[in-house]
Design a protein around this motif. Structure first.
Motif, PDB file in Angstrom:
ATOM      1  N   ASP A 249      56.352   0.924  40.389  1.00 31.71           N
ATOM      2  CA  ASP A 249      55.823   2.288  40.372  1.00 31.71           C
ATOM      3  C   ASP A 249      54.564   2.410  41.222  1.00 31.71           C
ATOM      4  OD1 ASP A 249      57.020   4.476  38.730  1.00 31.71           O
ATOM      5  OD2 ASP A 249      57.038   2.927  37.181  1.00 31.71           O
ATOM      6  N   ASP A 250      54.265   3.644  41.572  1.00 31.51           N
ATOM      7  CA  ASP A 250      52.976   3.992  42.160  1.00 31.51           C
ATOM      8  C   ASP A 250      51.913   3.756  41.093  1.00 31.51           C
ATOM      9  OD1 ASP A 250      50.730   5.131  43.254  1.00 31.51           O
ATOM     10  OD2 ASP A 250      51.641   7.097  43.608  1.00 31.51           O
ATOM     11  N   MET A 251      51.008   2.813  41.332  1.00 34.34           N
ATOM     12  CA  MET A 251      50.037   2.425  40.310  1.00 34.34           C
ATOM     13  C   MET A 251      48.975   3.489  40.077  1.00 34.34           C
ATOM     14  SD  MET A 251      49.708  -1.665  41.150  1.00 34.34           S
ATOM     15  CE  MET A 251      48.893  -2.064  39.607  1.00 34.34           C
ATOM     16  N   THR A 252      48.956   4.530  40.916  1.00 34.91           N
ATOM     17  CA  THR A 252      48.022   5.638  40.695  1.00 34.91           C
ATOM     18  C   THR A 252      48.634   6.730  39.829  1.00 34.91           C
ATOM     19  OG1 THR A 252      48.700   6.882  42.670  1.00 34.91           O
ATOM     20  CG2 THR A 252      47.012   5.182  42.959  1.00 34.91           C
ATOM     21  N   ASP A 253      49.930   6.598  39.506  1.00 34.85           N
ATOM     22  CA  ASP A 253      50.636   7.597  38.704  1.00 34.85           C
ATOM     23  C   ASP A 253      50.873   7.031  37.311  1.00 34.85           C
ATOM     24  OD1 ASP A 253      52.299   9.419  37.510  1.00 34.85           O
ATOM     25  OD2 ASP A 253      53.773   9.492  39.123  1.00 34.85           O
ATOM     26  N   GLY A 254      50.111   7.499  36.350  1.00 31.04           N
ATOM     27  CA  GLY A 254      50.204   6.959  35.000  1.00 31.04           C
ATOM     28  C   GLY A 254      51.498   7.246  34.283  1.00 31.04           C
ATOM     29  N   THR A 255      52.330   8.138  34.818  1.00 25.51           N
ATOM     30  CA  THR A 255      53.590   8.447  34.138  1.00 25.51           C
ATOM     31  C   THR A 255      54.656   7.381  34.391  1.00 25.51           C
ATOM     32  OG1 THR A 255      54.499   9.751  35.975  1.00 25.51           O
ATOM     33  CG2 THR A 255      53.115  10.911  34.364  1.00 25.51           C
ATOM     34  N   ALA A 258      59.427   5.350  37.795  1.00 30.70           N
ATOM     35  CA  ALA A 258      60.464   4.364  38.103  1.00 30.70           C
ATOM     36  C   ALA A 258      60.785   3.508  36.883  1.00 30.70           C
ATOM     37  CB  ALA A 258      60.040   3.492  39.278  1.00 30.70           C
ATOM     38  N   HIS A 259      59.736   2.990  36.203  1.00 28.94           N
ATOM     39  CA  HIS A 259      59.965   2.251  34.970  1.00 28.94           C
ATOM     40  C   HIS A 259      60.699   3.120  33.945  1.00 28.94           C
ATOM     41  CE1 HIS A 259      56.896  -0.778  36.230  1.00 28.94           C
ATOM     42  NE2 HIS A 259      57.578  -1.574  35.422  1.00 28.94           N
ATOM     43  N   THR A 260      60.220   4.346  33.790  1.00 29.25           N
ATOM     44  CA  THR A 260      60.778   5.240  32.778  1.00 29.25           C
ATOM     45  C   THR A 260      62.268   5.474  33.006  1.00 29.25           C
ATOM     46  OG1 THR A 260      58.647   6.333  32.456  1.00 29.25           O
ATOM     47  CG2 THR A 260      60.612   7.569  31.816  1.00 29.25           C
TER      48      THR A 260
END
Length: 308
Positions: A249-255, A258-260
């Motif tokens: 995931d984009d580590m700046t996006d807390g949501t 991709a993992h979800t």
């Protein structure tokens, strides 16, 4: 060693104009295809170009500004990677995991592993018969160390843990390597994946970020899979997704979309891969197996590719 290891691989860059026998035409600029050698002819490049696009009823092909460049193959259809698969050969193996060492840094916010002795050779001599000795080691580490696999329980409390993956989900999966080292963008979206047949495949995203593993720069400007990229892989039936970057995931996006999405669909994720440049775009298989530990969602794996 993989297709590109120990020998140079080449791509052709060119402008092209194609006329079709039933009318019409096509022009491209700066197109790239994999080629078998630096001595490839313009006619061969033209044939590879037509084959890579699956163009029917093509007539004359005119190439301009043809240049042969040394670069890893990306698996253009009908190119050298397809031929290598058809020719086969003895099996070779490529290590795709980072070595776990005492105190190593996987991510800056996680403690490194601690490797110690539980029983030393010297102490064991008091237990066993004369001339017999053993060593028993001990390791303390967070589960997200080195190259590791995520199970659905990593994201979802009701998702299965490491024991929930049967071996057929993790062993000998046909692999497709998506070359992204020269993509010019960090987000890997659906457009970047659309040309690949990913159904039933382990999709391995080769970004080149592994060259910075263990340094503070590893998490800076890191590549990642976008939401629509994850949706594409799920919709097209991918079996597993791996990446040689700091996070899927984009580590700046807390949501963490991709993992979800991927874990919600039951797809295993393998992060912090390495040596993907040694794996051909198609034709290899991928294996990544963690221990069967109940109650853990993530754990290091011995990941490797089998070629041939």
């Amino acid at each position: 060693m993989g297709e590109d290891a120990g020998m140079s691989s080449y791509r052709a860059r060119f402008d092209a104009a194609v006329t079709f026998t039933n009318g019409g035409g096509l022009q491209v600029q700066g197109f790239l295809v994999d080629v078998p050698s630096a001595e490839v002819t313009a006619r061969e490049v033209g044939e590879l170009f037509l084959g890579s696009l699956g163009l029917l009823m093509a007539g004359e092909v005119v190439l301009d500004n043809l240049e042969i460049v040394e670069a890893p193959h990306k698996g253009t259809r009908g190119g050298p990677a397809d031929r290598a698969v058809a020719e086969g050969g003895g099996a070779r193996y490529v290590e795709l995991s980072h070595v776990i060492r005492d105190g190593m840094v996987t991510l800056p916010n996680l403690p490194g592993p601690e490797l110690t002795e539980h029983l030393s050779r010297e102490a064991s001599r008091e237990i066993y018969a004369e001339g017999t000795e053993f060593e028993i080691g001990r390791i303390s580490m967070v589960a997200n160390t080195g190259t590791y696999l995520d199970s659905p329980n990593h994201r979802y409390p009701d998702g299965h843990d490491l024991t929930g993956f049967s071996l057929d989900r993790l062993v000998g999966l046909p692999a497709v390597v998506v070359r992204l080292t020269d993509s010019g963008r960090l987000g890997i979206n659906a457009n970047a994946l659309a040309a690949y047949d990913v159904r039933g495949k382990a999709v391995l995203l080769h970004t080149g970020d592994d060259a910075r593993f263990g340094t503070p720069q590893y998490v800076e400007d890191a590549h990642f899979l976008t939401r629509d990229g994850a949706e594409f892989l799920i919709g097209q039936g991918a079996a597993l997704v791996g990446i040689d970057a700091a996070n899927i995931d984009d580590m700046t996006d807390g949501t963490r979309p991709a993992h979800t999405l991927l874990l919600g669909a039951g797809l295993p994720i393998v992060e912090h891969l390495t040596n993907l440049d040694e794996v051909p775009p198609t034709g290899a298989t991928f294996t990544a197996t963690p221990p069967r530990i109940a109650g853990l969602a993530t754990f290091p794996v011995r990941a490797f590719a089998t070629i041939g």
